[in-house]
Design a protein around this motif. Structure first.
Motif, mmCIF file in Angstrom:
data_model
loop_
_atom_site.group_PDB
_atom_site.id
_atom_site.type_symbol
_atom_site.label_atom_id
_atom_site.label_comp_id
_atom_site.label_asym_id
_atom_site.label_seq_id
_atom_site.Cartn_x
_atom_site.Cartn_y
_atom_site.Cartn_z
ATOM 1 N N GLY A 161 0.764 14.656 0.352
ATOM 2 C CA GLY A 161 1.158 13.870 -0.818
ATOM 3 C C GLY A 161 1.196 14.678 -2.104
ATOM 4 O O GLY A 161 1.924 14.341 -3.032
ATOM 5 N N ALA B 107 -4.756 1.114 -4.657
ATOM 6 C CA ALA B 107 -5.154 0.585 -5.962
ATOM 7 C C ALA B 107 -4.153 -0.445 -6.477
ATOM 8 O O ALA B 107 -4.523 -1.408 -7.138
ATOM 9 N N LEU C 36 -3.120 13.541 3.446
ATOM 10 C CA LEU C 36 -3.330 13.398 2.004
ATOM 11 C C LEU C 36 -2.808 14.619 1.260
ATOM 12 O O LEU C 36 -2.215 14.516 0.186
ATOM 13 N N ALA D 23 -4.845 6.912 5.210
ATOM 14 C CA ALA D 23 -5.555 7.719 4.219
ATOM 15 C C ALA D 23 -5.852 6.894 2.974
ATOM 16 O O ALA D 23 -6.927 6.998 2.377
ATOM 17 N N GLN D 24 -4.907 6.068 2.588
ATOM 18 C CA GLN D 24 -5.124 5.195 1.433
ATOM 19 C C GLN D 24 -6.268 4.217 1.694
ATOM 20 O O GLN D 24 -7.126 4.010 0.846
ATOM 21 N N VAL E 260 0.841 -1.199 0.000
ATOM 22 C CA VAL E 260 0.000 0.000 0.000
ATOM 23 C C VAL E 260 0.876 1.250 0.000
ATOM 24 O O VAL E 260 0.605 2.215 -0.721
ATOM 25 N N ARG E 261 1.931 1.217 0.803
ATOM 26 C CA ARG E 261 2.846 2.361 0.840
ATOM 27 C C ARG E 261 3.466 2.609 -0.524
ATOM 28 O O ARG E 261 3.581 3.742 -0.969
ATOM 29 N N ARG E 262 3.892 1.535 -1.140
ATOM 30 C CA ARG E 262 4.625 1.673 -2.404
ATOM 31 C C ARG E 262 3.727 1.967 -3.594
ATOM 32 O O ARG E 262 4.063 2.772 -4.451
ATOM 33 N N HIS E 263 2.580 1.290 -3.680
ATOM 34 C CA HIS E 263 1.769 1.381 -4.889
ATOM 35 C C HIS E 263 0.397 1.996 -4.666
ATOM 36 O O HIS E 263 -0.411 2.052 -5.590
ATOM 37 N N GLY E 264 0.113 2.397 -3.425
ATOM 38 C CA GLY E 264 -1.223 2.893 -3.143
ATOM 39 C C GLY E 264 -2.201 1.737 -3.010
ATOM 40 O O GLY E 264 -1.887 0.607 -3.369
ATOM 41 N N ALA F 129 -9.534 5.974 1.487
ATOM 42 C CA ALA F 129 -9.957 6.222 0.106
ATOM 43 C C ALA F 129 -10.516 4.950 -0.527
ATOM 44 O O ALA F 129 -11.560 4.965 -1.175
ATOM 45 N N GLY F 130 -9.824 3.857 -0.307
ATOM 46 C CA GLY F 130 -10.304 2.597 -0.846
ATOM 47 C C GLY F 130 -11.622 2.177 -0.234
ATOM 48 O O GLY F 130 -12.461 1.548 -0.893
#
Lengths: 211, 211
Positions: free
Chosen positions: A165, A22, A162, A100-101, A16-20, A104-105
């Motif tokens: 970022g 998604a 967020l 936060a990621q 999640v940290r690296r690629h979000g 959002a998901g």
DNA sequence: GTCTATAGTAGGATAGAC
DNA sequence: GTCTATCCTACTATAGAC
């Protein structure tokens, strides 16, 4: 091994940290964990389920690390200062924008929403305790709905995360601005007995009309 | 036709609303727009590019709709009230969490980050104007960094938007809590000439030591 | 519990007909 | 400008060997 389950939790966060959120797939997670991709499904049934578990477990870990600090906060300004240190340190370790990621998901995934709500509640509870303690002797306590205020603070914090970022300098300035506001509240507190009593009277009046 | 480009912009937003930023693919976007999937690449080159364009265009639209309202705001409480009406109305049209979705996607996508930063800046500028106007005669203006404060407010707003997705009632309460805080600031403003002068003096002192 | 292999699906992107 | 058709890649999930 129980070790593999833990590695998958860690791998999920790393992904999640690296690629979000998604880009956190069974494959990227397994790669980050250094285990086979099929084990995601063997241990957790689905990617969503693993992500939900990782969100909760990671938040529990981080909250417990900072729990003592929360307990030693004596006023709003110190709370803000703690927020700032927390932000800085967690960000350096990459633990920050993760929530936060997830948030959002969660907007389009009910399973994730449940876990994220619970994770956020862990932070909110800490803040709630601080507010209850520090506002005990303040006129604010009469007028403020403490749990609601704690929720607002958590949510605002996530928003600034967020924001960082996309505009790191802007986020830094935002924290500065909140510092200034906290300073103002402090000044109000130090206005002297007459003004304080006047304020307290007004607050009491307003508080009454609300009930 | 230029019509198709617009339909793709609308379709992109619709797809983000329905499936989140993660689920906004060339195919879901084209389906939402009612056009062929290949046109995404013909007109915008890539999905990211289309999303970036949609983010900016949509934000420009929404900001211009509310611009007059921003201009008529006279104090902080009215700003909060506007924020609340804006939140309610935009959410009903599904226009709200979109920016939060873009913001989340932007964390791992530089192209999206640029567009999102610019879009957020459109809102922040409006808030900045309001603050500059309403705080003109307040002691706050001396101590507050207006652009920074505007950024903090925007970010916090986005945070509460995301929060709403996982806990609607909690988000509602958060707004209530902010109302209470705004009410308190109002009370401070109405404390009477002596207290106000005292506060002003303290603020001036603090402002000086900062320079 | 862990691996390989693979079925089945969805997505990014392009070629080429119209 | 718009369509169909298609290539390639990456994904979720499962079957079955070990």
């Amino acid at each position: 091994m129980a070790d593999t389950k833990q590695r998958l939790l860690d791998g999920a966060l790393l992904a999640v940290r690296r690629h979000g959120i998604a880009g956190a797939s069974a494959r990227t997670i397994a790669a980050a964990a250094g285990v086979n991709q099929a084990l995601v499904f063997y241990h957790y049934g689905s990617v969503d389920e693993l992500l939900a578990a990782a969100c909760l477990s990671a938040t529990r870990d981080r909250v417990s690390v900072w729990s003592n600090e929360f307990r030693s906060v004596a006023n709003l300004r110190e709370l803000l200062d703690l927020g700032r240190r927390l932000h800085a340190k967690e960000r350096r370790h990459g633990n920050v924008s993760v929530l936060a990621q997830f948030l959002a998901g969660a907007q389009t995934d009910p399973r994730l929403a449940e876990a994220t709500r619970a994770a956020l509640a862990l932070w909110t509870t800490e803040i709630e305790d601080v507010l209850r303690r520090t506002l005990a002797n303040s006129p604010l306590a009469q007028i403020a709905n403490i749990p609601a205020l704690a929720g607002a603070i958590s949510a605002a914090f996530v928003g600034i995360e967020l924001y960082e970022g996309v505009d790191a300098a802007g986020a830094q300035r935002a924290f500065d601005a909140l510092d200034e506001m906290a300073g103002l509240l402090e000044l109000v507190d130090e206005l002297g007995p007459i003004a304080t009593r006047a304020l307290r009277g007004k607050v009491t009046k307003v508080a009454k009309t609300r009930r």
